[in-house]
Design a protein around this motif. Structure first.
Motif, PDB file in Angstrom:
ATOM      1  N   GLU A   1       0.902  -1.203  -0.424  1.00 21.00           N
ATOM      2  CA  GLU A   1       0.004   0.132  -0.096  1.00 21.00           C
ATOM      3  C   GLU A   1       0.840   1.193  -0.131  1.00 21.00           C
ATOM      4  O   GLU A   1       0.366   2.654  -0.626  1.00 21.00           O
ATOM      5  CB  GLU A   1      -1.415   0.357   1.287  1.00 21.00           C
TER       6      GLU A   1
ATOM      7  N   ASN B   1       1.198   4.313  -2.595  1.00 27.50           N
ATOM      8  CA  ASN B   1       1.008   5.486  -2.444  1.00 27.50           C
ATOM      9  C   ASN B   1       1.856   6.288  -3.079  1.00 27.50           C
ATOM     10  O   ASN B   1       2.078   7.723  -3.654  1.00 27.50           O
ATOM     11  CB  ASN B   1       0.196   5.490  -1.375  1.00 27.50           C
TER      12      ASN B   1
ATOM     13  N   ASN C   1      -4.203   3.996  -7.623  1.00 32.31           N
ATOM     14  CA  ASN C   1      -5.072   4.381  -6.628  1.00 32.31           C
ATOM     15  C   ASN C   1      -5.153   3.465  -5.437  1.00 32.31           C
ATOM     16  O   ASN C   1      -6.285   2.514  -5.531  1.00 32.31           O
ATOM     17  CB  ASN C   1      -6.302   5.178  -6.581  1.00 32.31           C
TER      18      ASN C   1
ATOM     19  N   HIS D   1      -7.519   3.225  -2.977  1.00 37.78           N
ATOM     20  CA  HIS D   1      -8.625   2.871  -2.044  1.00 37.78           C
ATOM     21  C   HIS D   1      -9.518   2.243  -3.303  1.00 37.78           C
ATOM     22  O   HIS D   1     -10.277   1.677  -3.151  1.00 37.78           O
ATOM     23  CB  HIS D   1      -9.326   4.068  -2.689  1.00 37.78           C
TER      24      HIS D   1
ATOM     25  N   ILE E   1      -2.866  11.916   0.348  1.00 40.34           N
ATOM     26  CA  ILE E   1      -1.966  11.094   0.369  1.00 40.34           C
ATOM     27  C   ILE E   1      -0.361  10.782   0.927  1.00 40.34           C
ATOM     28  O   ILE E   1       0.079  10.151   1.122  1.00 40.34           O
ATOM     29  CB  ILE E   1      -1.598  10.445  -1.725  1.00 40.34           C
TER      30      ILE E   1
ATOM     31  N   GLU F   1      -1.343   9.427   4.545  1.00 36.88           N
ATOM     32  CA  GLU F   1      -0.921   8.492   4.219  1.00 36.88           C
ATOM     33  C   GLU F   1       0.620   7.905   4.385  1.00 36.88           C
ATOM     34  O   GLU F   1       0.309   7.062   5.427  1.00 36.88           O
ATOM     35  CB  GLU F   1      -1.717   7.425   3.149  1.00 36.88           C
ATOM     36  N   ILE F   2       1.246   8.207   3.663  1.00 31.84           N
ATOM     37  CA  ILE F   2       2.410   7.859   3.699  1.00 31.84           C
ATOM     38  C   ILE F   2       3.044   8.185   4.942  1.00 31.84           C
ATOM     39  O   ILE F   2       3.466   7.407   5.617  1.00 31.84           O
ATOM     40  CB  ILE F   2       2.716   8.212   2.060  1.00 31.84           C
TER      41      ILE F   2
END
Length: 204
Positions: free
Chosen positions: A69, A73, A120, A122, A196, A199-200
């Motif tokens: 993931e 990302n 993506n 998601h 994003i 998220e990283i």
């Protein structure tokens, strides 16, 4: 039949969320450029991911690690930065809604569509993991019905927003208006890029 309806409603509820992919489809519709191709790629990609999730859910659940993931990302943030840069670079270029696309432009559109789809994380969480997990206890015929319903929702959604955008493009053939549209797209993609990045950073 009820499982097909359940799949349709579940798939539609997931896909209705506004994201970078949907904005890209709408933009191509407004430009009247490769609409059918873009909608078809998005829909077929969802079809593949939906049935992968339904029939191979446990396999993907085991191997789709946080590291994968993170990599997706990072690739997505690079892709978004390049897209935003290209938008800013061509900001003052007037959009020709009647222009015929050449081979290189078609290739560029295909690559962008695939990028917005498969880079993506998601997309995977919605199609592969959510729908796969949701339907894991269904009987095989119920899985097929559920997947077909979700796929129909995807095809209906993408072709609707693509061709509705084309319809409204007749009212948008104005240079100043397109500047505002491009500003919105740039800002929206920038906000997604910030999300994003968040998220990283969570990974570390």
């Amino acid at each position: 039949m009820e499982f097909a309806l359940l799949g349709f409603l579940t798939g539609l509820s997931l896909i209705l969320a506004i994201g970078a992919q949907n904005i890209f489809v709408i933009e191509q519709g407004l430009k009247k450029q490769q609409i059918f191709l873009v909608c078809l790629i998005c829909s077929l990609s969802d079809f593949i991911l939906i049935f992968l999730g339904i029939f191979l859910f446990h396999y993907f659940n085991q191997y789709f690690t946080p590291t994968i993931e993170l990599v997706l990302n990072i690739l997505l943030i690079i892709f978004l930065i390049h897209f935003i840069y290209s938008k800013i670079k061509s900001f003052n270029t007037q959009v020709n809604l009647e222009k015929k696309s050449n081979f290189n432009e078609k290739k560029d559109v295909i690559l962008k569509t695939l990028g917005f789809t498969f880079l993506n994380p998601h997309v995977y969480s919605d199609t592969v993991f959510f729908l796969g997990n949701f339907s894991k206890n269904f009987f095989i015929i119920e899985k097929y019905s559920f997947g077909i319903g979700a796929t129909i929702a995807s095809f209906l959604f993408f072709f609707s927003i693509g061709y509705l955008s084309q319809y409204f493009a007749r009212y948008l053939n104005d240079k100043e208006l397109w500047k505002y549209i491009n500003i919105f797209i740039i800002l929206f993609m920038f906000l997604i890029a910030l999300y994003i990045l968040g998220e990283i950073f969570k990974f570390f």
